[in-house]
Every structure is written in C-alpha cells, then in structure tokens.
Design a protein around this motif. Structure first.
Motif, PDB file in Angstrom:
ATOM      1  N   LEU A  24       0.864  -1.171   0.000  1.00  0.00           N
ATOM      2  CA  LEU A  24       0.000   0.000   0.000  1.00  0.00           C
ATOM      3  C   LEU A  24       0.908   1.231   0.000  1.00  0.00           C
ATOM      4  CD1 LEU A  24      -2.566  -0.927   2.820  1.00  0.00           C
ATOM      5  CD2 LEU A  24      -2.615  -1.561   0.397  1.00  0.00           C
ATOM      6  N   ILE A  25       0.481   2.273  -0.687  1.00  0.00           N
ATOM      7  CA  ILE A  25       1.306   3.476  -0.792  1.00  0.00           C
ATOM      8  C   ILE A  25       0.756   4.566   0.122  1.00  0.00           C
ATOM      9  CG2 ILE A  25       2.211   5.255  -2.325  1.00  0.00           C
ATOM     10  CD1 ILE A  25       3.343   2.401  -2.770  1.00  0.00           C
ATOM     11  N   ARG A  26       1.577   4.980   1.086  1.00  0.00           N
ATOM     12  CA  ARG A  26       1.232   6.123   1.925  1.00  0.00           C
ATOM     13  C   ARG A  26       1.639   7.384   1.154  1.00  0.00           C
ATOM     14  NH1 ARG A  26       3.692   7.235   7.940  1.00  0.00           N
ATOM     15  NH2 ARG A  26       5.547   7.651   6.695  1.00  0.00           N
ATOM     16  N   PRO A  27       0.674   8.233   0.786  1.00  0.00           N
ATOM     17  CA  PRO A  27       0.985   9.328  -0.143  1.00  0.00           C
ATOM     18  C   PRO A  27       1.733  10.476   0.540  1.00  0.00           C
ATOM     19  CG  PRO A  27      -1.291   9.469   0.555  1.00  0.00           C
ATOM     20  CD  PRO A  27      -0.750   8.186   1.134  1.00  0.00           C
ATOM     21  N   LYS A  28       2.330  11.300  -0.292  1.00  0.00           N
ATOM     22  CA  LYS A  28       3.036  12.473   0.219  1.00  0.00           C
ATOM     23  C   LYS A  28       2.086  13.427   0.938  1.00  0.00           C
ATOM     24  CE  LYS A  28       6.375  12.363  -3.597  1.00  0.00           C
ATOM     25  NZ  LYS A  28       6.883  13.075  -4.803  1.00  0.00           N
ATOM     26  N   ALA A  29       0.808  13.395   0.545  1.00  0.00           N
ATOM     27  CA  ALA A  29      -0.157  14.376   1.042  1.00  0.00           C
ATOM     28  C   ALA A  29      -0.623  14.106   2.468  1.00  0.00           C
ATOM     29  CB  ALA A  29      -1.370  14.423   0.110  1.00  0.00           C
ATOM     30  N   SER A  30      -0.383  12.893   3.004  1.00  0.00           N
ATOM     31  CA  SER A  30      -0.948  12.575   4.315  1.00  0.00           C
ATOM     32  C   SER A  30      -0.209  11.396   4.939  1.00  0.00           C
ATOM     33  CB  SER A  30      -2.429  12.220   4.188  1.00  0.00           C
ATOM     34  OG  SER A  30      -2.945  11.758   5.417  1.00  0.00           O
ATOM     35  N   GLU A  31      -0.106  11.410   6.280  1.00  0.00           N
ATOM     36  CA  GLU A  31       0.432  10.270   7.016  1.00  0.00           C
ATOM     37  C   GLU A  31      -0.676   9.473   7.703  1.00  0.00           C
ATOM     38  OE1 GLU A  31       3.513  11.555   9.659  1.00  0.00           O
ATOM     39  OE2 GLU A  31       4.953  11.847   8.025  1.00  0.00           O
ATOM     40  N   GLN A  32      -1.934   9.808   7.385  1.00  0.00           N
ATOM     41  CA  GLN A  32      -3.061   9.162   8.069  1.00  0.00           C
ATOM     42  C   GLN A  32      -3.654   8.015   7.248  1.00  0.00           C
ATOM     43  OE1 GLN A  32      -5.927  11.889   9.753  1.00  0.00           O
ATOM     44  NE2 GLN A  32      -4.341  13.260  10.528  1.00  0.00           N
ATOM     45  N   LEU A  33      -2.786   7.135   6.745  1.00  0.00           N
ATOM     46  CA  LEU A  33      -3.244   5.956   6.012  1.00  0.00           C
ATOM     47  C   LEU A  33      -3.767   4.925   7.006  1.00  0.00           C
ATOM     48  CD1 LEU A  33      -3.529   4.247   3.414  1.00  0.00           C
ATOM     49  CD2 LEU A  33      -1.151   3.521   3.762  1.00  0.00           C
ATOM     50  N   ASP A  34      -5.013   4.501   6.803  1.00  0.00           N
ATOM     51  CA  ASP A  34      -5.676   3.573   7.712  1.00  0.00           C
ATOM     52  C   ASP A  34      -6.138   2.342   6.937  1.00  0.00           C
ATOM     53  OD1 ASP A  34      -6.699   2.649  10.098  1.00  0.00           O
ATOM     54  OD2 ASP A  34      -8.115   4.301  10.380  1.00  0.00           O
ATOM     55  N   TYR A  35      -6.412   1.264   7.672  1.00  0.00           N
ATOM     56  CA  TYR A  35      -6.859   0.001   7.082  1.00  0.00           C
ATOM     57  C   TYR A  35      -8.348  -0.188   7.351  1.00  0.00           C
ATOM     58  CZ  TYR A  35      -6.347  -1.011  12.001  1.00  0.00           C
ATOM     59  OH  TYR A  35      -6.440  -0.925  13.363  1.00  0.00           O
ATOM     60  N   GLU A  36      -9.017  -0.929   6.466  1.00  0.00           N
ATOM     61  CA  GLU A  36     -10.395  -1.373   6.681  1.00  0.00           C
ATOM     62  C   GLU A  36     -10.554  -2.724   5.994  1.00  0.00           C
ATOM     63  OE1 GLU A  36     -13.458   1.366   5.631  1.00  0.00           O
ATOM     64  OE2 GLU A  36     -12.679   3.008   6.870  1.00  0.00           O
ATOM     65  N   GLY A  37     -10.599  -3.789   6.772  1.00  0.00           N
ATOM     66  CA  GLY A  37     -10.754  -5.122   6.201  1.00  0.00           C
ATOM     67  C   GLY A  37     -12.202  -5.415   5.839  1.00  0.00           C
ATOM     68  N   GLU A  38     -12.414  -5.930   4.629  1.00  0.00           N
ATOM     69  CA  GLU A  38     -13.784  -6.163   4.160  1.00  0.00           C
ATOM     70  C   GLU A  38     -13.844  -7.365   3.218  1.00  0.00           C
ATOM     71  OE1 GLU A  38     -15.968  -2.642   3.165  1.00  0.00           O
ATOM     72  OE2 GLU A  38     -14.379  -1.313   3.910  1.00  0.00           O
ATOM     73  N   ILE A  39     -15.032  -7.892   3.059  1.00  0.00           N
ATOM     74  CA  ILE A  39     -15.317  -8.871   2.010  1.00  0.00           C
ATOM     75  C   ILE A  39     -15.956  -8.130   0.848  1.00  0.00           C
ATOM     76  CG2 ILE A  39     -16.710 -10.886   1.394  1.00  0.00           C
ATOM     77  CD1 ILE A  39     -16.450 -11.792   4.321  1.00  0.00           C
ATOM     78  N   ALA A  40     -15.521  -8.465  -0.349  1.00  0.00           N
ATOM     79  CA  ALA A  40     -16.101  -7.860  -1.551  1.00  0.00           C
ATOM     80  C   ALA A  40     -16.807  -8.929  -2.366  1.00  0.00           C
ATOM     81  CB  ALA A  40     -15.015  -7.193  -2.392  1.00  0.00           C
ATOM     82  N   VAL A  41     -17.965  -8.567  -2.919  1.00  0.00           N
ATOM     83  CA  VAL A  41     -18.700  -9.487  -3.785  1.00  0.00           C
ATOM     84  C   VAL A  41     -18.604  -8.998  -5.223  1.00  0.00           C
ATOM     85  CG1 VAL A  41     -20.263 -10.140  -1.930  1.00  0.00           C
ATOM     86  CG2 VAL A  41     -20.953  -8.361  -3.515  1.00  0.00           C
ATOM     87  N   VAL A  42     -18.464  -9.943  -6.126  1.00  0.00           N
ATOM     88  CA  VAL A  42     -18.374  -9.638  -7.553  1.00  0.00           C
ATOM     89  C   VAL A  42     -19.681 -10.067  -8.211  1.00  0.00           C
ATOM     90  CG1 VAL A  42     -17.083 -10.001  -9.686  1.00  0.00           C
ATOM     91  CG2 VAL A  42     -15.883 -10.023  -7.476  1.00  0.00           C
ATOM     92  N   ILE A  43     -20.312  -9.119  -8.869  1.00  0.00           N
ATOM     93  CA  ILE A  43     -21.592  -9.398  -9.521  1.00  0.00           C
ATOM     94  C   ILE A  43     -21.374 -10.271 -10.758  1.00  0.00           C
ATOM     95  CG2 ILE A  43     -23.537  -8.350 -10.764  1.00  0.00           C
ATOM     96  CD1 ILE A  43     -23.607  -7.946  -7.717  1.00  0.00           C
ATOM     97  N   GLY A  44     -22.193 -11.316 -10.879  1.00  0.00           N
ATOM     98  CA  GLY A  44     -22.113 -12.192 -12.044  1.00  0.00           C
ATOM     99  C   GLY A  44     -23.272 -11.975 -12.994  1.00  0.00           C
ATOM    100  N   LYS A  45     -24.464 -11.876 -12.435  1.00  0.00           N
ATOM    101  CA  LYS A  45     -25.661 -11.639 -13.244  1.00  0.00           C
ATOM    102  C   LYS A  45     -26.143 -10.224 -12.950  1.00  0.00           C
ATOM    103  CE  LYS A  45     -29.437 -13.840 -12.108  1.00  0.00           C
ATOM    104  NZ  LYS A  45     -30.417 -14.939 -11.901  1.00  0.00           N
ATOM    105  N   GLY A  46     -26.126  -9.388 -13.957  1.00  0.00           N
ATOM    106  CA  GLY A  46     -26.505  -7.998 -13.761  1.00  0.00           C
ATOM    107  C   GLY A  46     -28.001  -7.828 -13.591  1.00  0.00           C
ATOM    108  N   GLY A  47     -28.395  -6.572 -13.428  1.00  0.00           N
ATOM    109  CA  GLY A  47     -29.822  -6.313 -13.330  1.00  0.00           C
ATOM    110  C   GLY A  47     -30.131  -4.998 -12.661  1.00  0.00           C
ATOM    111  N   ARG A  48     -31.395  -4.638 -12.744  1.00  0.00           N
ATOM    112  CA  ARG A  48     -31.924  -3.433 -12.119  1.00  0.00           C
ATOM    113  C   ARG A  48     -33.144  -3.851 -11.301  1.00  0.00           C
ATOM    114  NH1 ARG A  48     -33.080   2.080 -13.620  1.00  0.00           N
ATOM    115  NH2 ARG A  48     -33.260   3.068 -11.561  1.00  0.00           N
ATOM    116  N   HIS A  49     -33.385  -3.200 -10.168  1.00  0.00           N
ATOM    117  CA  HIS A  49     -34.501  -3.527  -9.282  1.00  0.00           C
ATOM    118  C   HIS A  49     -34.488  -5.017  -8.920  1.00  0.00           C
ATOM    119  CE1 HIS A  49     -36.056   0.478  -9.839  1.00  0.00           C
ATOM    120  NE2 HIS A  49     -36.068   0.317 -11.148  1.00  0.00           N
TER     121      HIS A  49
END
Length: 284
Positions: free
Chosen positions: A115-140
C-alpha cells in the motif's frame, strides 16, 4: 476450493487457477475472454475450473494484480456494523438506509504488494472487508433473489486517508481514492451457497495483532439488501464489485490513532476466502 487470480509473470498478465504449487495460466486457452471480467460475464468460472483440472503449474513466481482489472463500478458500503455506528458517538441509531461511495480501480493494488502512503498525508488507515463480484446484472433486483446475482467473493483492504475524507462538507471521495492506498484479492472464490457470505468471520491483523474481528451476520445491511438497494438506482453489470463494510477497530479509532507506517504488514482474513496480505511504503 477453486481460486482464480489475475497475475503478472515475465512482464505478461494472465488469469488462471491458483494451486498450492503456483499458478496455472488459463487465459491463453480462452482468448474470447480477455480478463476475468469477461469470464464472469459469460458465466465461465466453471469452464475455468474444468480446464484447470490435472494441469501442471505454469508459473511459480508471479505478482498478484487486482482480480478484476477494469470493473465498471466499485461501490463501497460505509458504517455497516453496529459497533462502527456507535464509533461516531453522535447518539443516532443505525440509519434506515446505507451510506455508499465509489472507488476507482487505480486506488487498489494486488495481494503481496505495498500500500502506498501518499506524500499528502500520514493518516493511512486500514479497513478489512469482504467484496462481492456481480455475475448476473440487473436493475430492481429483489432482495430474496439478490444472492443469486453474485459470481464470486474476494477480500479488500479499503485503505483510507482519514484527514482527506474530511476535506469537504459531505463527501469522502478524496480520502478513499489515493492511488494504491487499498488492496484487493488475492483471488476470486466462486460463490455457490449463501453460507459463504451470510455469517462469516472477518478479521484484520496489523503486524500480527488482531485489530478487527467480527462476523458478517452482524451487518446492519446484509449483502442481499445491499444488492437490492444499489440496483434500485443503477444497473449492476457483470464484474461490478460491492465492498460490503468493515468492522470496528480501524486505526483512527484508537487513542492516540494508530495509522499505518512503512514496514507494517496488514492481513485481512475471512473464512472460506483466504488471506489478503500487504505491506506499506511511502510514495516515491
């Protein structure tokens, strides 16, 4: 368990199956599907699994990329665990509707990378999450059928620059989109049963210390509701990614805050998916 990743080896990018011994390149066999996004759009993960059976490892040394290299949308759900809502100390009950924001693919890097801590800030924080990948699209999409629209699961470290999420009156876009401030991967695990997401343990460790530890069964807005709600206002398409929310325990909530620094090792782990591991470096 089938695991499919996008990776780079010898200056070339491939997708393939990940085994104990390394990677089995499958993309050369499926030129009609340039990336895993097209594989998912064609409901092709099963075909990849079949093609990988009995195949020898093709790459033992490689670098992981984010699994879906160019998703149309990455939509993130904020404040989605009860203790996270309490962290805000504003006296408000859990909201009736979910908070959402967008991230760009360039804001993520792959498993094993820094992970890259940018020049603009030293306040890089973590957030662990699960991500889901959509297979079948749709609306409503109805909530009771929403999980059938998931193709695969992966992990996300939704790295955030805390001071930059407060640069304006009401948005968080800036602090959520610094280049390579977050990570995604290592791989996609095909989604075949609701139990894979409905009550799964999710943990984040920093240098071996457990900082976040909760279960998806405690989400304020379960994944099925996320899909139904998001599809109310936008058409979901194959390869879209929904980052489903992080438990309490991010570095900003300690006193004093415990932001990430160069040399730190962050691990996001979820049952049935694996471990996403990254280090931290300062921007060159």
């Amino acid at each position: 368990m089938s695991r499919f990743a996008t990776y780079t080896a010898g200056g070339q990018t491939f997708y393939g199956a990940i085994t104990e011994g390394g990677a089995v390149a499958l993309s050369p066999e499926f030129p009609q599907w340039p990336t895993l996004r097209e594989v998912i759009a064609a409901d092709g993960l099963h075909a990849l699994a079949q093609a990988a059976q009995g195949r020898a490892v093709t790459h033992r040394e490689f670098t992981y990329d984010i699994p879906i290299p160019a998703p149309e949308k990455i939509i993130c759900v904020g404040v989605n665990f009860p203790d996270r809502n309490a962290e805000y100390k504003d006296g408000q009950e859990a909201p009736a509707n979910m908070s959402l924001f967008i991230r760009f693919p360039r804001s993520f890097t792959g498993h094993g990378r820094a992970l890259i801590r940018p020049k603009a800030s030293e306040q890089l924080d973590y957030e662990g999450e699960i991500a889901v990948v959509i297979g079948k699209g749709g609306r409503h999409i109805p909530q009771d059928r929403a999980l059938s629209h998931i193709a695969a699961l992966t992990l996300c470290n939704e790295g955030t620059l805390r001071d930059w999420v407060r640069h304006a009156k009401f948005n968080v876009t800036q602090g959520k989109n610094f280049d390579s401030s977050g990570a995604m991967g290592p791989w996609l695990v095909p989604f075949t049963h609701p139990a894979q997401i409905e009550d799964v343990r999710l943990m984040t460790r920093v240098n071996g210390e457990v900082r976040q530890d909760d279960r998806t069964g405690r989400m304020i807005f379960p994944v099925a509701r996320q899909i139904a709600y998001i599809s109310t206002f936008t058409t979901l398409v194959p390869g879209d990614i929904i980052v489903t929310g992080t438990p309490t325990g991010a570095g900003a909530r300690f006193d004093p805050p415990r932001y990430l620094k160069p040399g730190d090792v962050i691990e996001v782990e979820a049952e049935g998916i694996g471990v996403l591991r990254n280090t931290v470096e300062d921007e060159a």
